[in-house]
Design a protein around this motif. Sequence first.
Motif, PDB file in Angstrom:
ATOM      1  N   GLY A  35       0.807  -1.211   0.000  1.00 35.09           N
ATOM      2  CA  GLY A  35       0.000   0.000   0.000  1.00 35.09           C
ATOM      3  C   GLY A  35       0.846   1.271   0.000  1.00 35.09           C
ATOM      4  N   SER A  44      -4.752  -1.298  -6.548  1.00 32.46           N
ATOM      5  CA  SER A  44      -6.054  -1.851  -6.900  1.00 32.46           C
ATOM      6  C   SER A  44      -5.898  -3.163  -7.661  1.00 32.46           C
ATOM      7  CB  SER A  44      -6.845  -0.847  -7.745  1.00 32.46           C
ATOM      8  OG  SER A  44      -8.088  -1.384  -8.133  1.00 32.46           O
ATOM      9  N   ALA A 249      -9.582   3.668  -6.160  1.00 31.49           N
ATOM     10  CA  ALA A 249      -9.371   3.995  -4.751  1.00 31.49           C
ATOM     11  C   ALA A 249     -10.210   3.099  -3.844  1.00 31.49           C
ATOM     12  CB  ALA A 249      -9.722   5.457  -4.498  1.00 31.49           C
ATOM     13  N   THR A 250     -11.466   2.884  -4.199  1.00 27.67           N
ATOM     14  CA  THR A 250     -12.356   2.098  -3.344  1.00 27.67           C
ATOM     15  C   THR A 250     -11.946   0.635  -3.295  1.00 27.67           C
ATOM     16  OG1 THR A 250     -14.222   3.581  -3.759  1.00 27.67           O
ATOM     17  CG2 THR A 250     -14.747   1.370  -2.973  1.00 27.67           C
ATOM     18  N   ALA A 253      -8.932   0.373  -0.938  1.00 24.89           N
ATOM     19  CA  ALA A 253      -9.321   0.706   0.435  1.00 24.89           C
ATOM     20  C   ALA A 253     -10.199  -0.389   1.032  1.00 24.89           C
ATOM     21  CB  ALA A 253     -10.064   2.041   0.456  1.00 24.89           C
ATOM     22  N   SER A 256      -8.107  -3.356   2.187  1.00 25.87           N
ATOM     23  CA  SER A 256      -7.418  -3.004   3.431  1.00 25.87           C
ATOM     24  C   SER A 256      -8.381  -3.057   4.612  1.00 25.87           C
ATOM     25  CB  SER A 256      -6.804  -1.608   3.313  1.00 25.87           C
ATOM     26  OG  SER A 256      -5.869  -1.547   2.251  1.00 25.87           O
ATOM     27  N   ALA A 257      -9.593  -2.557   4.410  1.00 24.18           N
ATOM     28  CA  ALA A 257     -10.591  -2.565   5.478  1.00 24.18           C
ATOM     29  C   ALA A 257     -11.010  -3.991   5.827  1.00 24.18           C
ATOM     30  CB  ALA A 257     -11.806  -1.748   5.047  1.00 24.18           C
ATOM     31  N   VAL A 321      -6.533   2.132   8.393  1.00 25.56           N
ATOM     32  CA  VAL A 321      -6.266   1.802   6.987  1.00 25.56           C
ATOM     33  C   VAL A 321      -5.420   2.888   6.326  1.00 25.56           C
ATOM     34  CG1 VAL A 321      -8.272   0.319   6.645  1.00 25.56           C
ATOM     35  CG2 VAL A 321      -8.490   2.770   6.223  1.00 25.56           C
ATOM     36  N   ARG A 322      -5.577   4.111   6.784  1.00 28.37           N
ATOM     37  CA  ARG A 322      -4.730   5.172   6.226  1.00 28.37           C
ATOM     38  C   ARG A 322      -3.308   5.063   6.746  1.00 28.37           C
ATOM     39  NH1 ARG A 322      -9.476   8.220   7.238  1.00 28.37           N
ATOM     40  NH2 ARG A 322      -8.573   9.112   9.154  1.00 28.37           N
ATOM     41  N   ALA A 327      -4.079   3.777   2.593  1.00 24.39           N
ATOM     42  CA  ALA A 327      -5.281   3.720   1.773  1.00 24.39           C
ATOM     43  C   ALA A 327      -5.934   5.094   1.714  1.00 24.39           C
ATOM     44  CB  ALA A 327      -6.269   2.702   2.358  1.00 24.39           C
ATOM     45  N   PRO A 328      -6.582   5.422   0.607  1.00 30.15           N
ATOM     46  CA  PRO A 328      -7.286   6.706   0.517  1.00 30.15           C
ATOM     47  C   PRO A 328      -8.445   6.744   1.510  1.00 30.15           C
ATOM     48  CG  PRO A 328      -7.826   5.307  -1.365  1.00 30.15           C
ATOM     49  CD  PRO A 328      -6.705   4.631  -0.638  1.00 30.15           C
ATOM     50  N   GLY A 329      -8.786   7.926   2.000  1.00 31.29           N
ATOM     51  CA  GLY A 329      -9.817   8.056   3.025  1.00 31.29           C
ATOM     52  C   GLY A 329     -11.219   8.061   2.456  1.00 31.29           C
TER      53      GLY A 329
END
Length: 437
Positions: A35, A44, A249-250, A253, A256-257, A321-322, A327-329
């Motif tokens: 990441g 991604s 981005a999603t 993220a 990661s979540a 996650v950030r 990861a993007p917020g």
Amino acid sequence: MIRRLLHLVPPGTLAVGGGLALLGLASYVHLAVAGHALDLGDYSSLSVLWSIVFTVGIGVFIPVEQEVARVVAARRSQGLPPGPVLARGAAVAAAVLALLVLASLAGYRALADRFFAGDGTMVTVLIGALVAMAVAYTTRGVLSGLQLFPWYGTQLGVDGGLRIALVAGLGLAGVTDPVWYGAVLVVAPLLSVVVTLPPVLRAVGGGVPVAWGTLLRGLGLLTVSSLLSQVVVNIGVINVRLLDPADVATAGALLSALVLVRIPLFVFGSMQASLLPGLATTVTTGDVAGFHGLLRRALGVVTALGVTGAVGAVALGPWLVRRLFDAPGVLGHGDFAWLAVGTLAYLWAMVLGQALLALDRHRAQALAWTVGVVALLAVTVVPAPVALRVELAYAVGSVVVAATMAVLLLRRGASPTSAPTRPLDDVVATGVSGGIR
């Protein structure tokens, strides 16, 4: 307190727990380093590769491990060597692998364009990772069936340790190509098999070939359940890429979540390796009270794990996650709440599924996962923001699976006396290591 907690889980849990803990840690280190090293598009692509590998690989090769373990355990009780079982199991794994490789090659360009931004090398890595999983899970079946749990744990630990070392080396070297981070999923499992091969080779032996029917008898239903269970837990990242290919981005993220929220699943993995043998023993002996008691304790343990994990994930998830994965917020506390609900329900489904298997009700387990996937797909196509759709789909699908299993258990009675008579060694290993990464 520690002794009381240990009494709540089946014996043998700790033998696998150390290796599984290291393997779980490796997942976090792997994705954390990647990441920070990769841009959003490349991360991604790695996220989708990760999700496909563990959805398809675990889905189709864990049943091979389970059936190999079952038959090896049965032969062990008769004083027979596992060599003929390993030969048949390897042939089955090779046949399944060949089908996957052919499908990947046939869809090579479509896979590359749709999931990996046109990078065909990532498809090659996908094939290599599936090869590694086929080899690893087949040998784990022998180790499990022979009850060589220290060696089983060693293979998991070596796999995890190598992943950490390799990905750390890539990060320190400043590597920014996702192909190399994906290749870790090929190299580490294969080397872990090499390290733990000696006890398998020492025990192999010869003898009369095992009948194909003995190994294949329950493989179909087990594969359906295993594959659908991985679809429920992993398909979200893939669906993000399918529903909105531009939203890189999603996808990253969300993976990661999910890795954070599913920490309780890694803890449950060590318990799962010995839960089914415990339940199966009570079935064989007709111990109704023991069966219900073990099932209640297992549900209690996973509920505690799920709730504890949920509180931490909802409170700290967006920040973690950030910090950990860069990861993007794009995900907030509400997103983590839905993912936590899905994980808790998924844990219930895993325990209830073990009870169904112990009662020799493979069809009921497969039916529950099928109903859950249908519910997941129904939610996925509802008009809503993409992230919310896949999160709700995971939660609803998992809840539906667990509820369906509970209804099926209650409908015919979750009692050893309601199960058909079946030798313990035919059941004892059919659920080992489900979902281990």
